[in-house]
Design an enzyme around this catalytic site. Sequence first.
Site, PDB file in Angstrom:
ATOM      1  N   GLY A  52       0.776  -1.229   0.000  1.00  0.00           N
ATOM      2  CA  GLY A  52       0.000   0.000   0.000  1.00  0.00           C
ATOM      3  C   GLY A  52       0.807   1.278   0.000  1.00  0.00           C
ATOM      4  N   TYR A  53       2.133   1.189   0.102  1.00  0.00           N
ATOM      5  CA  TYR A  53       2.942   2.401   0.106  1.00  0.00           C
ATOM      6  C   TYR A  53       3.080   2.935  -1.318  1.00  0.00           C
ATOM      7  CZ  TYR A  53       4.462   1.266   4.904  1.00  0.00           C
ATOM      8  OH  TYR A  53       4.508   0.986   6.250  1.00  0.00           O
ATOM      9  N   ALA A  54       2.584   4.144  -1.526  1.00  0.00           N
ATOM     10  CA  ALA A  54       2.650   4.803  -2.844  1.00  0.00           C
ATOM     11  C   ALA A  54       2.085   3.894  -3.934  1.00  0.00           C
ATOM     12  CB  ALA A  54       4.078   5.229  -3.172  1.00  0.00           C
TER      13      ALA A  54
END
Length: 315
Positions: A52-54
Amino acid sequence: MQQRAVGESGLKVSSLGLGTMTWGRDTDEHEARDQLIAFAEAGGTLVDTAAGYADGASEQLLGSLIGDVMARDEIVLATKAGISRRSGSRQVDTSRRGLLDGLEASLRRLGTDHVDLWQVHVWSDETPLEETLATLDHAVTTGRARYVGISNYAGWQTAQAATWQRAVPGRARLVSTQVQYSLLAREVEYDVVPAAEALGLGIFPWSPLAGGVLTGKYRTGTPSDSRGARSDFAGRVDAYLDERGRGIVEAVARAADGLGWTAQQVALAWVRDRPLVTAPIVGARTAAQLQSALGVVDLTLPAEIASALDDVSAD
Protein backbone atom coordinates in the site's frame (compact mmCIF):
# COMPACT_ATOMS: atom_id res chain seq x y z
CA MET A 1 24.70 -2.66 14.15
CA GLN A 2 23.40 -5.12 16.72
CA GLN A 3 21.41 -8.09 15.40
CA ARG A 4 18.36 -9.10 17.41
CA ALA A 5 16.02 -12.08 17.37
CA VAL A 6 12.45 -11.34 16.32
CA GLY A 7 10.44 -12.45 19.32
CA GLU A 8 10.95 -16.14 20.06
CA SER A 9 11.73 -17.01 16.44
CA GLY A 10 15.04 -17.80 14.82
CA LEU A 11 14.85 -14.76 12.56
CA LYS A 12 17.44 -12.08 13.31
CA VAL A 13 17.35 -8.50 12.11
CA SER A 14 19.25 -5.28 12.69
CA SER A 15 18.27 -3.18 15.73
CA LEU A 16 17.01 -0.44 13.41
CA GLY A 17 14.82 -1.09 10.40
CA LEU A 18 14.71 1.04 7.28
CA GLY A 19 11.20 2.20 6.49
CA THR A 20 10.28 2.99 2.88
CA MET A 21 6.82 4.54 3.14
CA THR A 22 7.98 7.72 1.38
CA TRP A 23 9.80 5.89 -1.43
CA GLY A 24 8.26 6.41 -4.83
CA ARG A 25 6.33 9.41 -3.54
CA ASP A 26 8.43 11.91 -1.57
CA THR A 27 11.72 10.03 -1.97
CA ASP A 28 13.06 9.58 -5.48
CA GLU A 29 15.31 6.83 -6.78
CA HIS A 30 18.56 8.73 -6.10
CA GLU A 31 17.71 9.48 -2.47
CA ALA A 32 16.44 5.91 -2.01
CA ARG A 33 19.70 4.52 -3.34
CA ASP A 34 21.73 6.72 -1.01
CA GLN A 35 19.55 5.70 1.93
CA LEU A 36 20.00 2.01 1.23
CA ILE A 37 23.78 2.44 0.84
CA ALA A 38 24.03 4.32 4.15
CA PHE A 39 21.85 1.74 5.89
CA ALA A 40 23.92 -1.17 4.59
CA GLU A 41 27.19 0.53 5.55
CA ALA A 42 25.86 0.96 9.10
CA GLY A 43 25.19 -2.77 9.31
CA GLY A 44 21.43 -2.57 8.76
CA THR A 45 19.57 -5.58 7.37
CA LEU A 46 15.82 -5.09 7.96
CA VAL A 47 14.08 -3.17 5.17
CA ASP A 48 10.33 -2.70 5.56
CA THR A 49 7.83 -1.80 2.84
CA ALA A 50 4.18 -2.49 1.99
CA ALA A 51 1.99 -3.05 -1.03
CA GLY A 52 0.00 0.00 0.00
CA TYR A 53 2.94 2.40 0.11
CA ALA A 54 2.65 4.80 -2.84
CA ASP A 55 0.33 2.29 -4.54
CA GLY A 56 3.17 -0.21 -4.93
CA ALA A 57 5.80 2.30 -6.06
CA SER A 58 7.77 1.81 -2.83
CA GLU A 59 8.13 -1.92 -3.50
CA GLN A 60 8.95 -1.26 -7.14
CA LEU A 61 11.73 1.15 -6.24
CA LEU A 62 13.14 -1.13 -3.54
CA GLY A 63 13.07 -4.06 -5.95
CA SER A 64 15.10 -2.09 -8.49
CA LEU A 65 17.85 -1.59 -5.90
CA ILE A 66 18.06 -5.14 -4.57
CA GLY A 67 20.99 -6.92 -6.16
CA ASP A 68 22.56 -3.61 -7.03
CA VAL A 69 23.06 -1.84 -3.70
CA MET A 70 22.59 -4.90 -1.47
CA ALA A 71 22.55 -8.59 -2.34
CA ARG A 72 19.22 -10.30 -1.76
CA ASP A 73 20.65 -12.54 0.95
CA GLU A 74 21.98 -9.49 2.83
CA ILE A 75 18.50 -8.04 3.28
CA VAL A 76 15.76 -9.16 5.62
CA LEU A 77 12.95 -8.14 3.31
CA ALA A 78 9.63 -7.34 5.00
CA THR A 79 6.42 -6.26 3.34
CA LYS A 80 2.74 -5.99 4.21
CA ALA A 81 -0.53 -6.80 2.49
CA GLY A 82 -4.18 -5.98 3.05
CA ILE A 83 -4.31 -2.28 2.17
CA SER A 84 -4.54 -0.90 -1.33
CA ARG A 85 -6.03 2.04 -3.20
CA ARG A 86 -8.70 1.47 -5.80
CA SER A 87 -10.52 4.29 -7.56
CA GLY A 88 -8.55 6.73 -5.46
CA SER A 89 -9.81 5.46 -2.09
CA ARG A 90 -8.24 3.32 0.62
CA GLN A 91 -9.38 -0.31 0.51
CA VAL A 92 -8.87 -3.01 3.15
CA ASP A 93 -9.00 -6.64 2.05
CA THR A 94 -7.60 -9.41 4.24
CA SER A 95 -9.41 -12.23 2.43
CA ARG A 96 -7.48 -15.20 1.05
CA ARG A 97 -7.94 -13.86 -2.48
CA GLY A 98 -6.97 -10.31 -1.58
CA LEU A 99 -3.89 -11.26 0.43
CA LEU A 100 -2.53 -13.81 -2.04
CA ASP A 101 -3.13 -11.55 -5.02
CA GLY A 102 -1.34 -8.83 -3.08
CA LEU A 103 1.57 -11.10 -2.26
CA GLU A 104 2.02 -12.15 -5.87
CA ALA A 105 2.02 -8.51 -6.95
CA SER A 106 4.51 -7.63 -4.21
CA LEU A 107 6.89 -10.38 -5.29
CA ARG A 108 6.76 -9.16 -8.88
CA ARG A 109 7.51 -5.58 -7.87
CA LEU A 110 10.28 -6.63 -5.50
CA GLY A 111 11.83 -8.96 -8.08
CA THR A 112 12.09 -11.92 -5.72
CA ASP A 113 10.43 -15.28 -5.21
CA HIS A 114 9.95 -14.82 -1.45
CA VAL A 115 9.87 -12.28 1.36
CA ASP A 116 11.49 -12.89 4.71
CA LEU A 117 8.62 -11.40 6.72
CA TRP A 118 5.07 -11.03 5.41
CA GLN A 119 2.70 -9.02 7.57
CA VAL A 120 -1.04 -8.43 7.56
CA HIS A 121 -1.15 -4.64 7.43
CA VAL A 122 -4.35 -4.13 9.41
CA TRP A 123 -7.19 -5.97 11.16
CA SER A 124 -10.46 -6.29 9.26
CA ASP A 125 -13.89 -7.34 10.49
CA GLU A 126 -14.92 -8.10 6.91
CA THR A 127 -12.97 -11.38 6.72
CA PRO A 128 -13.05 -14.24 9.26
CA LEU A 129 -9.80 -14.26 11.19
CA GLU A 130 -9.33 -17.98 10.46
CA GLU A 131 -9.31 -17.24 6.72
CA THR A 132 -6.71 -14.51 7.08
CA LEU A 133 -4.47 -16.68 9.23
CA ALA A 134 -4.84 -19.74 7.01
CA THR A 135 -3.57 -17.55 4.17
CA LEU A 136 -0.42 -16.84 6.17
CA ASP A 137 0.03 -20.59 6.64
CA HIS A 138 -0.31 -21.09 2.88
CA ALA A 139 2.27 -18.40 2.10
CA VAL A 140 4.80 -20.10 4.37
CA THR A 141 4.15 -23.67 3.21
CA THR A 142 4.46 -22.61 -0.44
CA GLY A 143 7.76 -20.88 0.24
CA ARG A 144 6.68 -17.36 -0.64
CA ALA A 145 7.14 -16.13 2.94
CA ARG A 146 9.70 -17.31 5.47
CA TYR A 147 8.01 -15.77 8.53
CA VAL A 148 4.71 -14.00 9.16
CA GLY A 149 3.46 -11.25 11.42
CA ILE A 150 0.76 -8.65 11.93
CA SER A 151 0.53 -4.89 12.01
CA ASN A 152 -1.75 -2.39 13.77
CA TYR A 153 -3.64 -5.04 15.74
CA ALA A 154 -5.07 -4.10 19.14
CA GLY A 155 -4.03 -6.13 22.16
CA TRP A 156 -7.00 -8.51 22.12
CA GLN A 157 -6.66 -8.95 18.35
CA THR A 158 -2.96 -9.74 18.75
CA ALA A 159 -3.69 -12.29 21.47
CA GLN A 160 -6.48 -13.93 19.50
CA ALA A 161 -4.47 -14.24 16.30
CA ALA A 162 -1.26 -15.43 17.94
CA THR A 163 -3.09 -17.94 20.14
CA TRP A 164 -4.93 -19.38 17.12
CA GLN A 165 -1.64 -19.93 15.32
CA ARG A 166 -0.07 -21.64 18.34
CA ALA A 167 -3.08 -23.89 18.97
CA VAL A 168 -2.36 -26.52 16.31
CA PRO A 169 1.07 -27.87 15.32
CA GLY A 170 2.00 -27.01 11.77
CA ARG A 171 0.48 -23.56 11.66
CA ALA A 172 2.83 -20.66 10.93
CA ARG A 173 3.35 -18.89 14.23
CA LEU A 174 3.24 -15.13 14.29
CA VAL A 175 6.68 -13.76 15.09
CA SER A 176 6.06 -10.01 15.19
CA THR A 177 3.68 -7.11 15.41
CA GLN A 178 4.28 -3.66 13.96
CA VAL A 179 2.60 -0.84 15.90
CA GLN A 180 2.83 2.88 16.50
CA TYR A 181 5.12 3.39 19.50
CA SER A 182 7.13 6.36 20.71
CA LEU A 183 7.56 8.65 23.69
CA LEU A 184 4.46 10.46 22.44
CA ALA A 185 2.45 7.31 21.73
CA ARG A 186 2.75 4.72 24.50
CA GLU A 187 -0.77 3.30 24.44
CA VAL A 188 0.46 -0.09 23.20
CA GLU A 189 2.11 -0.68 26.56
CA TYR A 190 -1.31 -1.30 28.10
CA ASP A 191 -2.41 -4.16 25.85
CA VAL A 192 -0.23 -4.96 22.84
CA VAL A 193 3.04 -5.26 24.75
CA PRO A 194 1.64 -7.71 27.36
CA ALA A 195 0.08 -9.79 24.57
CA ALA A 196 3.38 -9.85 22.68
CA GLU A 197 5.24 -10.86 25.82
CA ALA A 198 2.84 -13.70 26.61
CA LEU A 199 2.89 -15.06 23.06
CA GLY A 200 6.50 -14.55 22.02
CA LEU A 201 6.17 -11.75 19.46
CA GLY A 202 8.79 -9.15 18.68
CA ILE A 203 7.67 -5.53 18.34
CA PHE A 204 8.52 -3.22 15.45
CA PRO A 205 7.60 0.36 16.38
CA TRP A 206 6.55 2.55 13.47
CA SER A 207 6.69 6.34 13.70
CA PRO A 208 9.25 6.14 16.55
CA LEU A 209 9.82 9.89 16.17
CA ALA A 210 6.10 10.71 16.17
CA GLY A 211 6.09 12.06 12.65
CA GLY A 212 9.24 14.08 13.32
CA VAL A 213 7.81 15.90 16.33
CA LEU A 214 10.36 14.31 18.70
CA THR A 215 13.24 15.73 16.66
CA GLY A 216 12.23 19.14 18.01
CA LYS A 217 11.74 20.74 14.63
CA TYR A 218 8.23 21.89 15.53
CA ARG A 219 9.20 23.53 18.86
CA THR A 220 8.99 27.06 17.50
CA GLY A 221 6.61 26.58 14.59
CA THR A 222 6.09 24.50 11.47
CA PRO A 223 8.93 24.64 8.92
CA SER A 224 7.58 25.30 5.43
CA ASP A 225 9.48 22.33 3.97
CA SER A 226 8.31 19.82 6.61
CA ARG A 227 5.55 17.24 6.27
CA GLY A 228 3.73 19.09 9.04
CA ALA A 229 3.17 21.94 6.59
CA ARG A 230 1.18 19.64 4.29
CA SER A 231 -2.59 19.56 4.65
CA ASP A 232 -2.64 15.74 4.68
CA PHE A 233 -0.13 15.54 7.54
CA ALA A 234 -0.73 18.68 9.61
CA GLY A 235 -3.43 17.12 11.77
CA ARG A 236 -1.12 14.34 12.88
CA VAL A 237 1.58 16.78 13.94
CA ASP A 238 -0.86 19.14 15.65
CA ALA A 239 -2.24 16.26 17.73
CA TYR A 240 1.14 15.94 19.45
CA LEU A 241 1.60 19.64 20.14
CA ASP A 242 -0.67 19.89 23.16
CA GLU A 243 0.62 20.72 26.63
CA ARG A 244 1.66 17.12 27.37
CA GLY A 245 3.35 16.71 24.01
CA ARG A 246 5.30 19.92 24.27
CA GLY A 247 6.48 18.92 27.73
CA ILE A 248 7.81 15.60 26.40
CA VAL A 249 9.53 17.30 23.45
CA GLU A 250 11.23 19.76 25.80
CA ALA A 251 12.38 16.91 28.08
CA VAL A 252 13.90 15.12 25.09
CA ALA A 253 15.63 18.34 24.01
CA ARG A 254 17.10 18.86 27.49
CA ALA A 255 18.35 15.27 27.59
CA ALA A 256 19.94 15.72 24.17
CA ASP A 257 21.68 18.93 25.25
CA GLY A 258 23.05 17.24 28.37
CA LEU A 259 24.35 14.23 26.47
CA GLY A 260 25.63 16.08 23.43
CA TRP A 261 23.27 14.03 21.25
CA THR A 262 20.49 15.08 18.91
CA ALA A 263 16.88 14.92 20.09
CA GLN A 264 16.29 12.38 17.34
CA GLN A 265 18.95 10.09 18.82
CA VAL A 266 17.50 10.35 22.33
CA ALA A 267 13.99 9.47 21.16
CA LEU A 268 15.19 6.57 18.99
CA ALA A 269 17.43 5.13 21.70
CA TRP A 270 14.56 5.22 24.19
CA VAL A 271 12.13 3.24 22.04
CA ARG A 272 14.77 0.91 20.56
CA ASP A 273 15.65 -0.38 24.01
CA ARG A 274 12.15 -0.75 25.42
CA PRO A 275 11.18 -4.29 26.54
CA LEU A 276 10.25 -6.62 23.65
CA VAL A 277 11.19 -4.09 20.96
CA THR A 278 13.15 -5.73 18.17
CA ALA A 279 13.74 -2.72 15.93
CA PRO A 280 12.12 0.67 15.38
CA ILE A 281 11.24 1.29 11.74
CA VAL A 282 12.99 4.53 10.78
CA GLY A 283 11.66 6.32 7.73
CA ALA A 284 13.30 9.35 6.15
CA ARG A 285 12.62 11.46 3.08
CA THR A 286 16.33 12.07 2.44
CA ALA A 287 19.61 10.28 2.92
CA ALA A 288 20.83 13.14 5.15
CA GLN A 289 17.91 12.59 7.52
CA LEU A 290 18.62 8.87 7.65
CA GLN A 291 22.34 9.43 8.30
CA SER A 292 21.42 11.51 11.32
CA ALA A 293 19.20 8.74 12.67
CA LEU A 294 21.91 6.13 12.12
CA GLY A 295 24.07 8.06 14.56
CA VAL A 296 22.18 6.28 17.35
CA VAL A 297 23.62 2.87 16.43
CA ASP A 298 26.47 2.96 18.95
CA LEU A 299 24.65 4.99 21.63
CA THR A 300 22.94 3.74 24.78
CA LEU A 301 20.69 6.01 26.81
CA PRO A 302 21.83 6.28 30.46
CA ALA A 303 19.39 4.53 32.78
CA GLU A 304 18.61 7.64 34.80
CA ILE A 305 17.69 9.60 31.67
CA ALA A 306 15.58 6.76 30.31
CA SER A 307 13.76 6.65 33.65
CA ALA A 308 13.18 10.40 33.63
CA LEU A 309 11.73 10.20 30.12
CA ASP A 310 9.51 7.31 31.23
CA ASP A 311 8.11 9.52 34.00
CA VAL A 312 7.52 12.62 31.91
CA SER A 313 5.82 10.68 29.10
CA ALA A 314 3.65 8.43 31.27
CA ASP A 315 -0.10 9.04 30.88
